[in-house]
Design an enzyme around this catalytic site. Structure first.
Site, PDB file in Angstrom:
ATOM      1  N   ASP A  15       0.821  -1.216   0.000  1.00 58.49           N
ATOM      2  CA  ASP A  15       0.000   0.000   0.000  1.00 58.49           C
ATOM      3  C   ASP A  15       0.855   1.265   0.000  1.00 58.49           C
ATOM      4  O   ASP A  15       1.966   1.280   0.529  1.00 58.49           O
ATOM      5  CB  ASP A  15      -0.908  -0.027   1.241  1.00 58.49           C
ATOM      6  CG  ASP A  15      -2.024   0.994   1.134  1.00 58.49           C
ATOM      7  OD1 ASP A  15      -2.303   1.478   0.016  1.00 58.49           O
ATOM      8  OD2 ASP A  15      -2.624   1.312   2.180  1.00 58.49           O
ATOM      9  N   ARG A  19       0.049   7.659  -2.645  1.00 61.58           N
ATOM     10  CA  ARG A  19       0.598   8.736  -1.804  1.00 61.58           C
ATOM     11  C   ARG A  19       2.053   9.020  -2.152  1.00 61.58           C
ATOM     12  O   ARG A  19       2.504  10.156  -2.130  1.00 61.58           O
ATOM     13  CB  ARG A  19       0.444   8.370  -0.314  1.00 61.58           C
ATOM     14  CG  ARG A  19      -0.932   8.745   0.224  1.00 61.58           C
ATOM     15  CD  ARG A  19      -1.267   8.010   1.485  1.00 61.58           C
ATOM     16  NE  ARG A  19      -1.577   6.605   1.202  1.00 61.58           N
ATOM     17  CZ  ARG A  19      -1.721   5.682   2.123  1.00 61.58           C
ATOM     18  NH1 ARG A  19      -1.573   6.002   3.390  1.00 61.58           N
ATOM     19  NH2 ARG A  19      -2.025   4.447   1.786  1.00 61.58           N
ATOM     20  N   SER A  60      -6.673  -6.305  -6.313  1.00 59.38           N
ATOM     21  CA  SER A  60      -7.784  -6.929  -5.583  1.00 59.38           C
ATOM     22  C   SER A  60      -9.074  -6.863  -6.392  1.00 59.38           C
ATOM     23  O   SER A  60      -9.192  -6.058  -7.330  1.00 59.38           O
ATOM     24  CB  SER A  60      -7.994  -6.224  -4.240  1.00 59.38           C
ATOM     25  OG  SER A  60      -8.648  -4.986  -4.445  1.00 59.38           O
ATOM     26  N   GLU A  62     -11.597  -5.546  -5.443  1.00 59.82           N
ATOM     27  CA  GLU A  62     -12.159  -4.224  -5.179  1.00 59.82           C
ATOM     28  C   GLU A  62     -11.450  -3.130  -5.988  1.00 59.82           C
ATOM     29  O   GLU A  62     -11.966  -2.018  -6.131  1.00 59.82           O
ATOM     30  CB  GLU A  62     -12.074  -3.880  -3.683  1.00 59.82           C
ATOM     31  CG  GLU A  62     -13.062  -4.643  -2.803  1.00 59.82           C
ATOM     32  CD  GLU A  62     -12.716  -6.123  -2.652  1.00 59.82           C
ATOM     33  OE1 GLU A  62     -11.516  -6.462  -2.614  1.00 59.82           O
ATOM     34  OE2 GLU A  62     -13.654  -6.957  -2.607  1.00 59.82           O
ATOM     35  N   ASN A  63     -10.260  -3.448  -6.499  1.00 58.63           N
ATOM     36  CA  ASN A  63      -9.525  -2.434  -7.270  1.00 58.63           C
ATOM     37  C   ASN A  63     -10.247  -2.044  -8.572  1.00 58.63           C
ATOM     38  O   ASN A  63      -9.941  -1.013  -9.167  1.00 58.63           O
ATOM     39  CB  ASN A  63      -8.096  -2.894  -7.594  1.00 58.63           C
ATOM     40  CG  ASN A  63      -7.169  -2.839  -6.397  1.00 58.63           C
ATOM     41  OD1 ASN A  63      -6.187  -3.568  -6.318  1.00 58.63           O
ATOM     42  ND2 ASN A  63      -7.448  -1.962  -5.434  1.00 58.63           N
ATOM     43  N   ARG A 182       1.591  -4.521   6.392  1.00 62.67           N
ATOM     44  CA  ARG A 182       1.004  -3.480   5.534  1.00 62.67           C
ATOM     45  C   ARG A 182       1.710  -2.163   5.818  1.00 62.67           C
ATOM     46  O   ARG A 182       1.570  -1.605   6.913  1.00 62.67           O
ATOM     47  CB  ARG A 182      -0.491  -3.333   5.818  1.00 62.67           C
ATOM     48  CG  ARG A 182      -1.128  -2.273   4.904  1.00 62.67           C
ATOM     49  CD  ARG A 182      -2.638  -2.224   5.030  1.00 62.67           C
ATOM     50  NE  ARG A 182      -3.194  -1.418   3.957  1.00 62.67           N
ATOM     51  CZ  ARG A 182      -4.390  -1.597   3.423  1.00 62.67           C
ATOM     52  NH1 ARG A 182      -5.170  -2.546   3.862  1.00 62.67           N
ATOM     53  NH2 ARG A 182      -4.809  -0.821   2.451  1.00 62.67           N
TER      54      ARG A 182
END
Ligand code: FPP
Length: 236
Positions: A15, A19, A60, A62-63, A182
Site C-alpha cells: 500500500d 501517496r 484486488s 475491489e480495485n 502493511r
C-alpha cells in the site's frame, strides 16, 4: 538475522503507491511503477533469509472500483511484469499466481502457467502474486464448488472439514500466513487472505510507503514478529 524465528509465510499488502506519487508530484501510475520496482529486492531477501512463502497483493477484486485509466495501467503493468518474470529464475524461487486470473487473455494465462511449471524445479521460496484476488470471492467460490460436489454425490456433507475448504481455495497447498505486513499507515487487511490469516501476526508500518519499502523493513518486521507471543487461542 541469526537466532530469529523466520516466519514461514509472509504476506504483504503493498500500500501507499498513490501517496508516494503525490509526494513526488507524479501521476498515480508512476507510484505503481515505483511499487513494482520495489518488489524484486524483497523477493531476493526473503528467499535468502529462509522465508518459505512470500505472497504479495498486486490487484484486488475491489480495485475494479478505481478510475478506468488507473485499472488499465495497473493491469498493463502487471502484464508487463509477468512477461518479464523469467529474470527471476536465477533466484531459485518458485512462482504462483492466484486469484481470478480469467481477467487476462490467453497469452498471459499461458505465460503464467509456463512460468509456474518451469520454475517448479527451483528449490527456494515460493513467491505468490495475488491478482484479481479477494478473500471473500475465494471463499464463495470454494463454497460453491463444495456444494456442487455434495449435490453430485462426490462429497458427503458430514465429511466437510476445515481442510476441505482449504483444498478448494486458490491458495491450496500454501501454509497459513504467519506475518502480514502493511506499510503506509492503514490498519486493515482489505480482503487479503482472510481465511489464511486467522492466526497471523499483523504489522502495520506507519512511516513507510510501499515504493520506499526496503529489505531493512523486512528485517524490522521479523524482529517485531519475534517479540510476539503466538498462543493460537491457548496459553503460553
Ligand atoms: C495500493 O496502493 C497498491 C495497489 C492497489 C497495487 C499494488 C501494485 C503494485 C505494487 C505494482 C504492480 C504489481 C506487480 C506484481 C507488478 P494505493 O494505490 O492504494 O496507494 P494510496 O493508498 O497511497 O493511494
Amino acid at each position: 538475522m541469526n537466532c530469529l524465528d523466520i516466519p514461514k509465510h509472509i504476506a504483504i499488502i503493498m500500500d501507499g503507491n498513490g501517496r508516494w506519487a503525490k509526494k513526488h508530484a507524479l501521476p498515480r501510475r508512476a507510484g505503481h511503477v515505483a511499487g513494482a520496482k520495489a518488489i524484486k529486492p524483497i523477493v531476493i531477501h526473503c528467499n535468502k533469509i529462509g522465508v518459505e512463502l512470500l505472497t504479495l497483493y498486486a490487484f484486488s477484486t475491489e480495485n475494479w472500483n478505481r478510475p478506468k485509466d488507473e485499472v488499465d495501467s495497473l493491469l498493463k503493468l502487471i502484464r508487463h511484469y509477468i512477461n518479464n518474470m523469467y529474470s527471476y529464475i536465477k533466484y531459485n524461487v518458485k512462482i504462483r499466481f492466484f486469484g481470478d486470473l480469467r481477467v487476462f487473455d490467453q497469452q498471459i494465462i499461458d505465460k503464467m502457467k509456463q512460468i509456474e511449471e518451469e520454475f517448479d524445479k527451483n528449490t527456494g521460496m515460493t513467491f505468490g502474486i495475488a491478482i484479481n484476488y479477494g478473500g471473500k470471492d475465494e471463499i464463495k467460490n470454494a463454497a460453491k464448488e463444495i456444494a456442487r460436489k455434495v449435490t453430485a454425490g462426490e462429497l458427503k456433507l458430514g465429511d466437510i472439514k476445515e481442510k476441505t475448504i482449504e483444498e478448494h481455495l486458490y491458495t491450496k497447498g500454501f501454509s497459513n500466513v504467519d506475518l502480514l505486513i502493511r506499510p503506509s499507515g492503514e490498519y486493515r487487511i482489505s480482503n487479503f487472505l482472510i481465511w489464511q490469516s486467522a492466526y497471523a501476526e499483523f504489522l502495520f508500518m506507519e512511516n513507510i510507503l510501499w515504493p520506499d519499502f526496503k529489505t531493512k523493513h523486512i528485517d524490522i518486521a521479523i524482529e517485531e514478529y519475534n517479540k510476539r507471543n503466538r498462543t493460537y487461542g491457548s496459553v503460553k
